[in-house]
Each structure stands twice: as C-alpha cells, then as structure tokens.
Design a protein around this motif. Structure first.
Motif, PDB file in Angstrom:
ATOM      1  N   SER A 217       0.911  -1.251   0.025  1.00 50.36           N
ATOM      2  CA  SER A 217       0.062  -0.071   0.041  1.00 50.36           C
ATOM      3  C   SER A 217       0.739   0.983   0.117  1.00 50.36           C
ATOM      4  O   SER A 217       0.427   2.110  -0.864  1.00 50.36           O
ATOM      5  CB  SER A 217      -1.017  -0.049   1.224  1.00 50.36           C
ATOM      6  N   ALA A 218       2.060   1.211   0.749  1.00 49.89           N
ATOM      7  CA  ALA A 218       2.673   2.256   0.855  1.00 49.89           C
ATOM      8  C   ALA A 218       3.421   2.807  -0.542  1.00 49.89           C
ATOM      9  O   ALA A 218       3.785   3.943  -1.200  1.00 49.89           O
ATOM     10  CB  ALA A 218       3.821   2.301   1.850  1.00 49.89           C
ATOM     11  N   GLN A 219       4.071   1.486  -1.027  1.00 51.86           N
ATOM     12  CA  GLN A 219       4.656   1.775  -2.525  1.00 51.86           C
ATOM     13  C   GLN A 219       3.487   2.154  -3.628  1.00 51.86           C
ATOM     14  O   GLN A 219       3.978   3.121  -4.240  1.00 51.86           O
ATOM     15  CB  GLN A 219       5.018   0.285  -2.723  1.00 51.86           C
ATOM     16  N   ASP A 220       2.508   1.613  -3.415  1.00 51.06           N
ATOM     17  CA  ASP A 220       1.407   2.105  -4.399  1.00 51.06           C
ATOM     18  C   ASP A 220       1.161   3.255  -4.441  1.00 51.06           C
ATOM     19  O   ASP A 220       0.999   4.367  -5.455  1.00 51.06           O
ATOM     20  CB  ASP A 220       0.178   1.131  -4.319  1.00 51.06           C
ATOM     21  N   ALA A 221       0.978   4.024  -2.951  1.00 52.09           N
ATOM     22  CA  ALA A 221       0.613   5.421  -2.906  1.00 52.09           C
ATOM     23  C   ALA A 221       1.711   6.197  -3.333  1.00 52.09           C
ATOM     24  O   ALA A 221       1.725   7.187  -3.955  1.00 52.09           O
ATOM     25  CB  ALA A 221       0.222   5.660  -1.421  1.00 52.09           C
ATOM     26  N   LEU A 222       2.865   5.968  -3.141  1.00 54.09           N
ATOM     27  CA  LEU A 222       4.361   6.679  -3.490  1.00 54.09           C
ATOM     28  C   LEU A 222       4.137   6.884  -4.978  1.00 54.09           C
ATOM     29  O   LEU A 222       4.486   7.851  -5.494  1.00 54.09           O
ATOM     30  CB  LEU A 222       5.631   6.243  -2.822  1.00 54.09           C
ATOM     31  N   ASP A 223       4.039   5.595  -5.647  1.00 54.16           N
ATOM     32  CA  ASP A 223       4.167   5.472  -7.001  1.00 54.16           C
ATOM     33  C   ASP A 223       3.011   6.289  -7.619  1.00 54.16           C
ATOM     34  O   ASP A 223       3.208   7.105  -8.757  1.00 54.16           O
ATOM     35  CB  ASP A 223       4.128   4.111  -7.513  1.00 54.16           C
ATOM     36  N   ALA A 224       1.891   6.481  -7.095  1.00 54.32           N
ATOM     37  CA  ALA A 224       0.662   7.228  -7.801  1.00 54.32           C
ATOM     38  C   ALA A 224       1.044   8.730  -7.199  1.00 54.32           C
ATOM     39  O   ALA A 224       0.778   9.474  -8.286  1.00 54.32           O
ATOM     40  CB  ALA A 224      -0.432   6.977  -6.940  1.00 54.32           C
ATOM     41  N   ARG A 225       1.616   9.115  -6.361  1.00 49.60           N
ATOM     42  CA  ARG A 225       2.154  10.384  -5.888  1.00 49.60           C
ATOM     43  C   ARG A 225       3.367  11.087  -7.245  1.00 49.60           C
ATOM     44  O   ARG A 225       3.173  12.205  -7.768  1.00 49.60           O
ATOM     45  CB  ARG A 225       2.705  10.682  -4.823  1.00 49.60           C
ATOM     46  N   PHE A 226       4.182   9.856  -7.380  1.00 48.95           N
ATOM     47  CA  PHE A 226       5.248  10.288  -8.331  1.00 48.95           C
ATOM     48  C   PHE A 226       4.454  10.467  -9.734  1.00 48.95           C
ATOM     49  O   PHE A 226       5.097  11.391 -10.597  1.00 48.95           O
ATOM     50  CB  PHE A 226       6.374   9.050  -8.557  1.00 48.95           C
ATOM     51  N   ASP A 227       3.527   9.756 -10.265  1.00 44.53           N
ATOM     52  CA  ASP A 227       2.796   9.813 -11.571  1.00 44.53           C
ATOM     53  C   ASP A 227       1.831  11.031 -11.508  1.00 44.53           C
ATOM     54  O   ASP A 227       1.218  11.360 -12.436  1.00 44.53           O
ATOM     55  CB  ASP A 227       2.264   8.365 -11.590  1.00 44.53           C
ATOM     56  N   GLY A 228       1.473  11.557 -10.158  1.00 47.33           N
ATOM     57  CA  GLY A 228       0.481  12.775 -10.262  1.00 47.33           C
ATOM     58  C   GLY A 228      -0.891  12.012  -9.993  1.00 47.33           C
ATOM     59  O   GLY A 228      -2.033  12.718 -10.427  1.00 47.33           O
ATOM     60  N   ASP A 229      -0.920  10.680  -9.988  1.00 47.63           N
ATOM     61  CA  ASP A 229      -2.345  10.213  -9.681  1.00 47.63           C
ATOM     62  C   ASP A 229      -2.909  10.150  -8.344  1.00 47.63           C
ATOM     63  O   ASP A 229      -4.049   9.867  -8.227  1.00 47.63           O
ATOM     64  CB  ASP A 229      -2.469   8.661 -10.020  1.00 47.63           C
ATOM     65  N   LEU A 230      -2.075  10.690  -7.357  1.00 45.11           N
ATOM     66  CA  LEU A 230      -2.462  11.098  -5.865  1.00 45.11           C
ATOM     67  C   LEU A 230      -2.250  12.337  -5.697  1.00 45.11           C
ATOM     68  O   LEU A 230      -1.086  12.879  -5.668  1.00 45.11           O
ATOM     69  CB  LEU A 230      -1.928   9.928  -4.929  1.00 45.11           C
ATOM     70  N   ALA A 231      -3.174  13.019  -5.101  1.00 43.19           N
ATOM     71  CA  ALA A 231      -3.127  14.542  -4.924  1.00 43.19           C
ATOM     72  C   ALA A 231      -2.075  14.654  -3.884  1.00 43.19           C
ATOM     73  O   ALA A 231      -2.087  13.906  -2.902  1.00 43.19           O
ATOM     74  CB  ALA A 231      -4.383  15.126  -4.392  1.00 43.19           C
ATOM     75  N   ALA A 232      -1.112  15.666  -3.794  1.00 42.88           N
ATOM     76  CA  ALA A 232      -0.105  16.143  -3.001  1.00 42.88           C
ATOM     77  C   ALA A 232      -0.827  16.316  -1.460  1.00 42.88           C
ATOM     78  O   ALA A 232      -0.525  16.294  -0.387  1.00 42.88           O
ATOM     79  CB  ALA A 232       0.598  17.292  -3.466  1.00 42.88           C
ATOM     80  N   ASP A 233      -2.097  17.070  -1.471  1.00 43.99           N
ATOM     81  CA  ASP A 233      -2.675  17.461  -0.326  1.00 43.99           C
ATOM     82  C   ASP A 233      -3.655  16.376   0.193  1.00 43.99           C
ATOM     83  O   ASP A 233      -4.582  16.353   1.112  1.00 43.99           O
ATOM     84  CB  ASP A 233      -3.189  18.841  -0.454  1.00 43.99           C
ATOM     85  N   THR A 234      -3.403  14.920  -0.083  1.00 43.86           N
ATOM     86  CA  THR A 234      -4.323  13.871   0.191  1.00 43.86           C
ATOM     87  C   THR A 234      -4.312  13.987   2.016  1.00 43.86           C
ATOM     88  O   THR A 234      -3.145  13.840   2.473  1.00 43.86           O
ATOM     89  CB  THR A 234      -3.777  12.723  -0.325  1.00 43.86           C
TER      90      THR A 234
END
Length: 392
Positions: A217-234
C-alpha cells in the motif's frame, strides 16, 4: 524566567569557556544546552574569533568510553581529534552560575548510516535512508543506551536532552544537496520515511500486522504520487483509515520507541531526561506536535518517561508559537520549554523577539531556550539579554 541557550562546543572553546559563561550570566542565561553529539553541519559563526564557519560530519565532541559500545561506536569529530571539547567546557563551567545540559542527537547521523547501512531506516522500496539509524534495530538500541549512559556518567550535566532519538520523519532533516523535484505532500513524506527494515517488519509481524499489505500500500501510494495520480494534499488520517495495514504498522513502532526511551531514562538517571518535539522543517507552520506519531512518538507514554520536553517553536508568527506551547502543555503532563530561534530567518528585530518570548510565556512555557550562541550575531545576543531583563 529561566532561560537556556544551545551552543556548539567549538564556539565555546574558541572564545574561552570561562568568558562565555560570564557573558551568558550577564545576559540572564542560566543554562547552556551543549552539543555532545550532533548531525552533520556547517555553521556560520559571526563572533567566533578563530573561525567564521565550521564543517563537521555527524560526530561526537567528547572522547567516548569505547568499552560501553558494541557494533556501533561514536565517531569522534575529526577537527577535535585527540582533544575532549566537552570535557574542557564542563571543567571550565564548574563553579559557574551557568549550568550545563547535554544536547545529544543519537540517531540522525549520516556518517553512521554510511558506515552501517544495515542499521539505517529503509524506505518502503528498500532504500537505505543513510541519515537515520532505525530505533527498532538491536545494534542501534544498544548504541543509544550506551551513548546515554556515557554522556550522563562521564560529564557533570544536570540533564540530558535528546533530539531525534526516534524514527525521524519523511525525507529527513537535510543531508546533502537534496534534489527532490516531486512534491510529496504530507502523506507522501510520511510514507517515504516509514521504515520497513527487517526489524520493523519483524516487530509488526509479531503484533499481527499484515506487513506485506502495508508495504504494498505504501509503495502504491508513493508511485501514484510520483505519477500525479494521488493528490499532494491527500489527507493522511483519511488515507490511513482506508489502509488499516499501514495504520497498524505505524502504530507498532510507538511501543518499540517508548520502551527504548524508558531505557534511556534509566541510563541517564539521576540526571533529568528531556526530549525535543520537532515537526516539519524550519518555519513550517503546517504540522504541530499532534503529528509526533509520525516520528513514532506516543505522547501519553512520553509524559510518564521524561522529566520535561522542549517544543521547537521556530515560527515567524507568534500565534503559531503560542499554539505549539499550548498544545504541548495540553498533551503532555511535564514541564515545557519553548525553543525560539532568535535570528534569521525567523526574527529580524528585538521587538519581534520580545513578541515571541511574551507569547510563549503567556501560553504557559515553564522556561525558554534560544538557538543559538555561536550562530547568532552579537546584536541578537544583546536582544536576548535586553528582553529577558525587561520581562523580569
């Protein structure tokens, strides 16, 4: 008002520790928080008569009793060499009205991390975070206990004050020329520094946590942030509620750290044990001490372990200083020191310093501590003396 000041040993040695003690007494400073071990640093020393800057790897400024240590031993500062700056200073301060406390930074050591990568924290991707030793690692625990005892036994300190004897946070507090051109945001920062070393994983497994799910879960969330698919202000809390394995994984290390801090208190006694509460970067007003769990700290447990805490309230806005002090008094049942950075980039006038001091005192601070003796210009030291005299 009781007031202390942080100081690096090279400034006291270069200026003459007896002269510094006399000067601080004149300014109304009753205690020096003396760096005994410290992270890597370059300082600008405006009034040092010998050197205007000082470079140092993370190191110790005393000669350790090597018989106390195991796999990890303190790295003695190369500039100090065979001398013992802490010993010189403690001898010189004996009989002075200015007391000494040890300012000890045990686990934020890039030099130890480079020399002992197996002892460092590990990112969810397995990267060694060389700036931080992991408190779950038995060798690191042994080193911390030995260092606490060595500092407390061999020197005449009224207290040992510890900073970053925990899991630290996110990308750390600086190491070299960091090139981070992706905005991690609060969630990404937290997850990046969430340690998945073998010892943290084993502790969590023993507690019944699904470690593989937490790491994925931690890896997936970080990858999503790197790709811009998870908001920085989550929102961190909301995300953790949806990913309970990560939440439970992070919770386990609070117990590990509390037990280690109890060991430190035992090693330090009968001297007092105080702890620094630090969140965010310099002047970062986004995170108060309620985020201390991100360092692995359990504030309820900490109240029963330490003799006091220092909240590092390095903020331009006095209302944020007020909020830091009030929150600390609310969340911990121990004396509270307000740490104030009495210079650039926080303060640029005596009036602003007075506002910060009065705000901290009104908010319930039991004492004040100023950063820092050698790095402040002469005029700023005079401001401290003038304001302390005015508010008595």
């Amino acid at each position: 008002m009781n007031a202390s000041i942080w100081a690096h040993p090279w400034d006291l040695v270069d200026e003459g520790p007896e002269a510094v003690a006399e000067r601080l007494d004149d300014l109304g400073i009753d205690t020096v928080n003396l760096a005994t071990t410290m992270h890597s640093v370059q300082t600008l020393n405006p009034h040092n008569p010998e050197r205007k800057t000082f470079f140092a790897d993370a190191s110790a400024y005393f000669q350790p009793d090597e018989s106390r240590y195991g796999e990890l031993t303190p790295d003695v500062n190369e500039t100090m060499g065979e001398a013992d700056w802490v010993g010189e200073i403690t001898d010189a301060f004996a009989g002075s009205p200015v007391a000494l406390r040890s300012w000890t930074v045990p686990f934020h050591s890039s030099k130890q991390g480079r020399n002992h990568p197996d002892a460092t924290m590990r990112s969810p991707f397995g990267d060694s975070l060389v700036w931080g030793l992991c408190p779950s690692n038995p060798d690191v625990q042994e080193y911390g206990r030995a260092l606490a005892a060595d500092v407390a036994d061999a020197r005449d300190f009224e207290a040992v004050e510890m900073e970053l004897a925990d899991y630290q946070y996110g990308t750390g507090y600086g190491w070299h020329h960091q090139e981070f051109f992706t905005e991690l945001g609060p969630l990404g920062e937290f997850l990046f520094g969430l340690c998945f070393c073998e010892h943290c994983r084993a502790n969590a497994t023993d507690a019944g946590v699904d470690v593989d799910a937490a790491r994925e879960s931690a890896q997936d969330a970080l990858d999503a942030r790197f790709d811009g698919d998870l908001a920085a202000d989550t929102d961190v809390g909301g995300w953790l509620a949806e990913h309970p394995a990560v939440r439970d994984y992070a919770h386990v290390r609070r117990e590990t750290l509390s037990e280690l801090l109890e060991d430190f208190a035992d090693e330090i006694a009968p001297a007092d044990f105080t702890y620094y509460l630090k969140m965010g970067g310099l002047g970062d007003d986004r995170m108060g001490i309620e985020h201390s769990w991100k360092h692995g700290l359990d504030l309820d447990a900490l109240s029963g372990i330490v003799d006091g805490v220092t909240v590092l309230a390095y903020h331009e806005d006095p209302t944020v200083v007020r909020d830091d002090v009030r929150a600390t008094r609310t969340m911990l049942d121990v004396p509270v020191t307000a740490g104030i950075l009495a210079g650039h980039p926080i303060l640029d006038s005596k009036a602003r310093l007075r506002s910060q001091i009065e705000t901290a005192v009104d908010a319930g601070a039991d004492r004040l501590s100023f950063y820092g003796y050698g790095v402040l210009p002469e005029r700023n030291l005079e401001w401290i003396g003038d304001v302390l005299d005015a508010i008595e």
